[in-house]
Design an enzyme around this catalytic site. Structure first.
Site, PDB file in Angstrom:
ATOM      1  N   ASP A  10       0.822  -1.223   0.000  1.00  0.00           N
ATOM      2  CA  ASP A  10       0.000   0.000   0.000  1.00  0.00           C
ATOM      3  C   ASP A  10       0.853   1.268   0.000  1.00  0.00           C
ATOM      4  O   ASP A  10       1.946   1.284   0.565  1.00  0.00           O
ATOM      5  CB  ASP A  10      -0.912  -0.016   1.239  1.00  0.00           C
TER       6      ASP A  10
ATOM      7  N   ASN B 211       1.154   3.354  -3.005  1.00  0.00           N
ATOM      8  CA  ASN B 211       1.626   3.738  -4.340  1.00  0.00           C
ATOM      9  C   ASN B 211       1.076   5.099  -4.767  1.00  0.00           C
ATOM     10  O   ASN B 211       1.789   5.913  -5.347  1.00  0.00           O
ATOM     11  CB  ASN B 211       1.176   2.703  -5.385  1.00  0.00           C
ATOM     12  N   GLY B 212      -0.207   5.316  -4.489  1.00  0.00           N
ATOM     13  CA  GLY B 212      -0.859   6.557  -4.925  1.00  0.00           C
ATOM     14  C   GLY B 212      -0.242   7.762  -4.231  1.00  0.00           C
ATOM     15  O   GLY B 212       0.058   8.782  -4.872  1.00  0.00           O
TER      16      GLY B 212
ATOM     17  N   ASN C 266     -11.038  -2.608  -4.908  1.00  0.00           N
ATOM     18  CA  ASN C 266     -10.273  -1.682  -5.752  1.00  0.00           C
ATOM     19  C   ASN C 266     -10.945  -1.366  -7.094  1.00  0.00           C
ATOM     20  O   ASN C 266     -10.537  -0.442  -7.798  1.00  0.00           O
ATOM     21  CB  ASN C 266      -8.838  -2.183  -5.972  1.00  0.00           C
TER      22      ASN C 266
HETATM   23  C1  IPE Z   1      -5.405  -2.604   0.231  1.00  0.00           C
HETATM   24  O1  IPE Z   1      -5.111  -1.269   0.053  1.00  0.00           O
HETATM   25  C2  IPE Z   1      -5.386  -3.320  -1.084  1.00  0.00           C
HETATM   26  C3  IPE Z   1      -4.086  -3.458  -1.725  1.00  0.00           C
HETATM   27  C4  IPE Z   1      -2.940  -3.001  -1.279  1.00  0.00           C
HETATM   28  C5  IPE Z   1      -4.098  -4.171  -2.968  1.00  0.00           C
HETATM   29  P1  IPE Z   1      -6.236  -0.170  -0.175  1.00  0.00           P
HETATM   30  O2  IPE Z   1      -5.516   1.103  -0.448  1.00  0.00           O
HETATM   31  O3  IPE Z   1      -7.190  -0.625  -1.214  1.00  0.00           O
HETATM   32  O4  IPE Z   1      -6.989  -0.147   1.223  1.00  0.00           O
HETATM   33  P2  IPE Z   1      -7.750   1.039   1.956  1.00  0.00           P
HETATM   34  O5  IPE Z   1      -8.688   1.644   0.962  1.00  0.00           O
HETATM   35  O6  IPE Z   1      -6.706   2.009   2.401  1.00  0.00           O
HETATM   36  O7  IPE Z   1      -8.420   0.391   3.110  1.00  0.00           O
HETATM   37  C1  IPE Z   2      -1.742   0.123  -3.248  1.00  0.00           C
HETATM   38  O1  IPE Z   2      -1.476   1.479  -3.303  1.00  0.00           O
HETATM   39  C2  IPE Z   2      -1.997  -0.488  -4.610  1.00  0.00           C
HETATM   40  C3  IPE Z   2      -3.390  -0.893  -4.833  1.00  0.00           C
HETATM   41  C4  IPE Z   2      -4.357  -0.811  -3.967  1.00  0.00           C
HETATM   42  C5  IPE Z   2      -3.690  -1.451  -6.136  1.00  0.00           C
HETATM   43  P1  IPE Z   2      -2.637   2.548  -3.329  1.00  0.00           P
HETATM   44  O2  IPE Z   2      -2.993   2.821  -4.747  1.00  0.00           O
HETATM   45  O3  IPE Z   2      -3.763   2.148  -2.452  1.00  0.00           O
HETATM   46  O4  IPE Z   2      -1.885   3.803  -2.727  1.00  0.00           O
HETATM   47  P2  IPE Z   2      -2.499   4.880  -1.734  1.00  0.00           P
HETATM   48  O5  IPE Z   2      -3.006   4.138  -0.547  1.00  0.00           O
HETATM   49  O6  IPE Z   2      -3.585   5.582  -2.485  1.00  0.00           O
HETATM   50  O7  IPE Z   2      -1.351   5.767  -1.415  1.00  0.00           O
HETATM   51 MG    MG Z   3      -4.109   2.439  -0.459  1.00  0.00          MG
END
Ligand code: IPE
Ligand code: IPE
Ligand code: MG
Length: 239
Positions: A20, A22-23, A68
């Site tokens: 978690d 990446n965004g 997701n």
């Molecule tokens: C959990 O992360 C799913 C993955 C890392 C694939 P999310 O980013 O989807 O979870 P929340 O929304 O913070 O609970």
């Molecule tokens: C995890 O990173 C990857 C997936 C859930 C596919 P995020 O995309 O949830 O990253 P944040 O939590 O928004 O930083």
């Molecule tokens: Mg996330």
């Protein structure tokens, strides 16, 4: 600081990671979220190699959850494209990387090309050093629902009686059927929740939450999580 004897012990046999952050990593750099996912894929390569070097047998990673799908079409296609590229490369380099694959999740919602890549990777049955369990369109609740459905079908077909169901038997209906439960579950990115990951299998796992975003996750973070794990006192309900 010298490591205590406990910290130099063998690593856990099975480590699971919620990849978690990446965004947020991309946002900090003014980049599109997909760039964060690309950097996350690099982090995964590094960590899978490090697990092999350490002698970790199972590495389970949360790559895409059943929730997701709520994200933009753009982001979802970006993630799927990266997965396709990663799996094509992994299939080519399986021998060299000594990594084999299993997929946990309902793959039927993925594109036919991606489903085929998953099947091809799984059908390479060589026993390699590390087994990566890739959680794709995975949800812990969904996994239990699918298991309950398949058990009900077996009851209907006369293969089992309802009262025969035990914890051990239910486990055999899960995606993780022949994989031991993870000793250690790591969640980077600072969030402290499970987000529907391995609900059944985590009953007695040790959790380590870390304040690093997944694309920045380096081998020393894994070492630190393992050191924390070794400092825990696991009682499994005993006194
Ligand atoms: C959990 O992360 C799913 C993955 C890392 C694939 P999310 O980013 O989807 O979870 P929340 O929304 O913070 O609970
Ligand atoms: C995890 O990173 C990857 C997936 C859930 C596919 P995020 O995309 O949830 O990253 P944040 O939590 O928004 O930083
Ligand atoms: Mg996330």
């Amino acid at each position: 600081m010298a490591l205590s004897e406990k910290e130099t012990l063998a690593p856990p046999r099975h480590i699971a990671i919620i990849m978690d952050g990446n965004g947020r990593w991309a946002k900090q750099r003014g980049l599109p979220r997909t760039a964060g996912h690309a950097a996350g894929a690099e982090a995964f390569r590094r960590i899978a190699n490090h697990c092999r070097a350490l002698g970790v047998k199972y590495l389970t990673v949360y790559a895409f959850s059943t929730e997701n799908w709520k994200r933009s079409q753009d982001e979802i296609s970006g993630i799927m494209r990266l997965l396709r590229r990663y799996l094509e490369e992994a299939l080519r380099d399986m021998e060299k990387n000594r990594v084999c694959f299993r997929f946990f999740g309902d793959l039927s919602r993925l594109s036919p090309e991606l489903q085929k890549l998953c099947r091809d990777a799984e059908s390479r049955s060589e026993e390699y050093d590390v087994q990566v369990n890739f959680c794709l369109n995975y949800g812990g609740r969904d996994e239990i629902v699918q298991a309950a459905r398949r058990f009900a079908l077996d009851v209907q077909a006369g293969k089992h009686r309802p009262e025969e169901l035990t914890e051990a038997m239910l486990s055999t209906y899960l995606y993780s059927r022949d994989v031991p439960d993870p000793e250690l579950i790591i969640r980077p990115s600072g969030e402290m929740r499970t987000s529907n990951f391995l609900l059944w299998q985590s009953a007695y796992s040790e959790y380590v939450f870390m304040n690093v975003l997944w694309p920045d996750f380096a081998p020393q973070h894994l070492d630190e999580a393992i050191a924390q794990y070794h400092r825990r006192n696991r009682r499994f309900g005993g006194a």
